[in-house]
Design a protein around this motif. Structure first.
Motif, PDB file in Angstrom:
ATOM      1  N   ARG A   1       0.824  -1.211   0.000  1.00  0.00           N
ATOM      2  CA  ARG A   1       0.000   0.000   0.000  1.00  0.00           C
ATOM      3  C   ARG A   1       0.855   1.257   0.000  1.00  0.00           C
ATOM      4  O   ARG A   1       0.440   2.295  -0.497  1.00  0.00           O
ATOM      5  CB  ARG A   1      -0.908   0.016   1.216  1.00  0.00           C
ATOM      6  N   PHE A   2       2.030   1.157   0.564  1.00  0.00           N
ATOM      7  CA  PHE A   2       2.939   2.298   0.572  1.00  0.00           C
ATOM      8  C   PHE A   2       3.890   2.271  -0.630  1.00  0.00           C
ATOM      9  O   PHE A   2       4.135   3.290  -1.269  1.00  0.00           O
ATOM     10  CB  PHE A   2       3.762   2.302   1.872  1.00  0.00           C
ATOM     11  N   ILE A   3       4.416   1.086  -0.958  1.00  0.00           N
ATOM     12  CA  ILE A   3       5.448   0.984  -1.985  1.00  0.00           C
ATOM     13  C   ILE A   3       4.901   1.227  -3.388  1.00  0.00           C
ATOM     14  O   ILE A   3       5.547   1.889  -4.206  1.00  0.00           O
ATOM     15  CB  ILE A   3       6.159  -0.381  -1.896  1.00  0.00           C
ATOM     16  N   LEU A   4       3.716   0.707  -3.706  1.00  0.00           N
ATOM     17  CA  LEU A   4       3.185   0.843  -5.069  1.00  0.00           C
ATOM     18  C   LEU A   4       2.962   2.295  -5.492  1.00  0.00           C
ATOM     19  O   LEU A   4       3.411   2.681  -6.579  1.00  0.00           O
ATOM     20  CB  LEU A   4       1.900   0.019  -5.225  1.00  0.00           C
ATOM     21  N   PRO A   5       2.310   3.141  -4.702  1.00  0.00           N
ATOM     22  CA  PRO A   5       2.171   4.539  -5.155  1.00  0.00           C
ATOM     23  C   PRO A   5       3.505   5.281  -5.248  1.00  0.00           C
ATOM     24  O   PRO A   5       3.716   6.061  -6.175  1.00  0.00           O
ATOM     25  CB  PRO A   5       1.272   5.182  -4.097  1.00  0.00           C
ATOM     26  N   VAL A   6       4.402   5.014  -4.292  1.00  0.00           N
ATOM     27  CA  VAL A   6       5.708   5.678  -4.342  1.00  0.00           C
ATOM     28  C   VAL A   6       6.483   5.242  -5.589  1.00  0.00           C
ATOM     29  O   VAL A   6       7.091   6.062  -6.281  1.00  0.00           O
ATOM     30  CB  VAL A   6       6.506   5.374  -3.050  1.00  0.00           C
ATOM     31  N   THR A   7       6.434   3.960  -5.890  1.00  0.00           N
ATOM     32  CA  THR A   7       7.112   3.444  -7.079  1.00  0.00           C
ATOM     33  C   THR A   7       6.517   4.013  -8.353  1.00  0.00           C
ATOM     34  O   THR A   7       7.233   4.406  -9.268  1.00  0.00           O
ATOM     35  CB  THR A   7       7.033   1.903  -7.107  1.00  0.00           C
ATOM     36  N   PHE A   8       5.195   4.072  -8.417  1.00  0.00           N
ATOM     37  CA  PHE A   8       4.529   4.584  -9.614  1.00  0.00           C
ATOM     38  C   PHE A   8       4.889   6.049  -9.859  1.00  0.00           C
ATOM     39  O   PHE A   8       5.276   6.423 -10.970  1.00  0.00           O
ATOM     40  CB  PHE A   8       3.009   4.433  -9.488  1.00  0.00           C
ATOM     41  N   TYR A   9       4.785   6.876  -8.832  1.00  0.00           N
ATOM     42  CA  TYR A   9       5.057   8.302  -9.027  1.00  0.00           C
ATOM     43  C   TYR A   9       6.536   8.575  -9.273  1.00  0.00           C
ATOM     44  O   TYR A   9       6.886   9.468 -10.050  1.00  0.00           O
ATOM     45  CB  TYR A   9       4.541   9.118  -7.845  1.00  0.00           C
ATOM     46  N   SER A  10       7.420   7.813  -8.650  1.00  0.00           N
ATOM     47  CA  SER A  10       8.846   8.019  -8.912  1.00  0.00           C
ATOM     48  C   SER A  10       9.200   7.579 -10.336  1.00  0.00           C
ATOM     49  O   SER A  10      10.004   8.234 -11.004  1.00  0.00           O
ATOM     50  CB  SER A  10       9.701   7.284  -7.891  1.00  0.00           C
ATOM     51  N   ALA A  11       8.599   6.488 -10.825  1.00  0.00           N
ATOM     52  CA  ALA A  11       8.837   6.070 -12.216  1.00  0.00           C
ATOM     53  C   ALA A  11       8.256   7.092 -13.197  1.00  0.00           C
ATOM     54  O   ALA A  11       8.855   7.357 -14.245  1.00  0.00           O
ATOM     55  CB  ALA A  11       8.220   4.691 -12.465  1.00  0.00           C
ATOM     56  N   LEU A  12       7.127   7.676 -12.855  1.00  0.00           N
ATOM     57  CA  LEU A  12       6.537   8.703 -13.716  1.00  0.00           C
ATOM     58  C   LEU A  12       7.409   9.954 -13.785  1.00  0.00           C
ATOM     59  O   LEU A  12       7.641  10.506 -14.872  1.00  0.00           O
ATOM     60  CB  LEU A  12       5.140   9.053 -13.199  1.00  0.00           C
ATOM     61  N   VAL A  13       7.934  10.377 -12.646  1.00  0.00           N
ATOM     62  CA  VAL A  13       8.834  11.544 -12.620  1.00  0.00           C
ATOM     63  C   VAL A  13      10.116  11.228 -13.384  1.00  0.00           C
ATOM     64  O   VAL A  13      10.605  12.046 -14.163  1.00  0.00           O
ATOM     65  CB  VAL A  13       9.130  11.953 -11.156  1.00  0.00           C
ATOM     66  N   TYR A  14      10.657  10.026 -13.194  1.00  0.00           N
ATOM     67  CA  TYR A  14      11.864   9.628 -13.925  1.00  0.00           C
ATOM     68  C   TYR A  14      11.618   9.633 -15.429  1.00  0.00           C
ATOM     69  O   TYR A  14      12.444  10.095 -16.209  1.00  0.00           O
ATOM     70  CB  TYR A  14      12.323   8.241 -13.464  1.00  0.00           C
ATOM     71  N   PHE A  15      10.475   9.098 -15.856  1.00  0.00           N
ATOM     72  CA  PHE A  15      10.161   9.009 -17.286  1.00  0.00           C
ATOM     73  C   PHE A  15      10.094  10.385 -17.918  1.00  0.00           C
ATOM     74  O   PHE A  15      10.678  10.634 -18.967  1.00  0.00           O
ATOM     75  CB  PHE A  15       8.837   8.260 -17.465  1.00  0.00           C
ATOM     76  N   PHE A  16       9.396  11.333 -17.284  1.00  0.00           N
ATOM     77  CA  PHE A  16       9.270  12.659 -17.874  1.00  0.00           C
ATOM     78  C   PHE A  16      10.547  13.487 -17.716  1.00  0.00           C
ATOM     79  O   PHE A  16      10.798  14.396 -18.507  1.00  0.00           O
ATOM     80  CB  PHE A  16       8.075  13.400 -17.280  1.00  0.00           C
ATOM     81  N   ALA A  17      11.372  13.165 -16.735  1.00  0.00           N
ATOM     82  CA  ALA A  17      12.643  13.885 -16.598  1.00  0.00           C
ATOM     83  C   ALA A  17      13.650  13.414 -17.648  1.00  0.00           C
ATOM     84  O   ALA A  17      14.427  14.218 -18.164  1.00  0.00           O
ATOM     85  CB  ALA A  17      13.211  13.675 -15.202  1.00  0.00           C
ATOM     86  N   LYS A  18      13.604  12.145 -17.976  1.00  0.00           N
ATOM     87  CA  LYS A  18      14.556  11.618 -18.949  1.00  0.00           C
ATOM     88  C   LYS A  18      14.146  11.943 -20.375  1.00  0.00           C
ATOM     89  O   LYS A  18      14.998  12.265 -21.199  1.00  0.00           O
ATOM     90  CB  LYS A  18      14.686  10.106 -18.780  1.00  0.00           C
ATOM     91  N   PHE A  19      12.877  11.860 -20.704  1.00  0.00           N
ATOM     92  CA  PHE A  19      12.407  12.085 -22.060  1.00  0.00           C
ATOM     93  C   PHE A  19      11.743  13.448 -22.166  1.00  0.00           C
ATOM     94  O   PHE A  19      10.629  13.560 -22.659  1.00  0.00           O
ATOM     95  CB  PHE A  19      11.428  10.989 -22.473  1.00  0.00           C
ATOM     96  N   MET A  20      12.424  14.477 -21.705  1.00  0.00           N
ATOM     97  CA  MET A  20      11.862  15.827 -21.757  1.00  0.00           C
ATOM     98  C   MET A  20      11.834  16.312 -23.203  1.00  0.00           C
ATOM     99  O   MET A  20      12.780  16.139 -23.943  1.00  0.00           O
ATOM    100  CB  MET A  20      12.713  16.785 -20.914  1.00  0.00           C
ATOM    101  N   PHE A  21      10.717  16.921 -23.616  1.00  0.00           N
ATOM    102  CA  PHE A  21      10.611  17.401 -24.997  1.00  0.00           C
ATOM    103  C   PHE A  21      10.783  18.884 -25.057  1.00  0.00           C
ATOM    104  O   PHE A  21      10.743  19.598 -24.124  1.00  0.00           O
ATOM    105  CB  PHE A  21       9.290  16.993 -25.631  1.00  0.00           C
TER     106      PHE A  21
END
Length: 105
Positions: free
Chosen positions: A85-105
């Motif tokens: 319950r704690f790990i899944l939302p943290v993992t999802f939002y951190s992966a989302l931030v990583y994705f948009f930080a790496k593939f910035m347009f």
């Protein structure tokens, strides 16, 4: 009319020199070219190894939780559920931030 000047003086150009004469000023002005990249919105961009690793870890934990539930170890499944319950939302939002930080347009 002045004496000694010829009004019919003509200037001769060679055709080859006339055609290949380099112009000092360009008659065409460059137009601005704007290019947009749509890489972040491509599904192929999700094949990043970091995102695949994070997704694989989360999927592995979910599969382990289901296997423990079938084996009847409900206490351990409850502990997994509390942690997830704690790990899944943290993992999802951190992966989302990583994705948009790496593939910035």
């Amino acid at each position: 009319m002045k004496v000694g000047t010829n009004m019919r003086k003509t200037q001769w150009f060679n055709f080859r020199n006339f055609c290949h004469k380099l112009s000092l000023t360009s008659s065409m002005k460059p137009r601005p070219f704007i290019a947009y990249s749509f890489v972040p919105f491509s599904p192929v961009a999700m094949l990043d190894p970091t995102i695949l690793t994070i997704g694989g870890i989360v999927l592995g934990i979910a599969i382990i939780e289901r296997i423990l539930e079938r084996w009847g170890v409900i206490d351990l499944v409850d502990q997994f559920a509390k942690v997830m319950r704690f790990i899944l939302p943290v993992t999802f939002y951190s992966a989302l931030v990583y994705f948009f930080a790496k593939f910035m347009f």
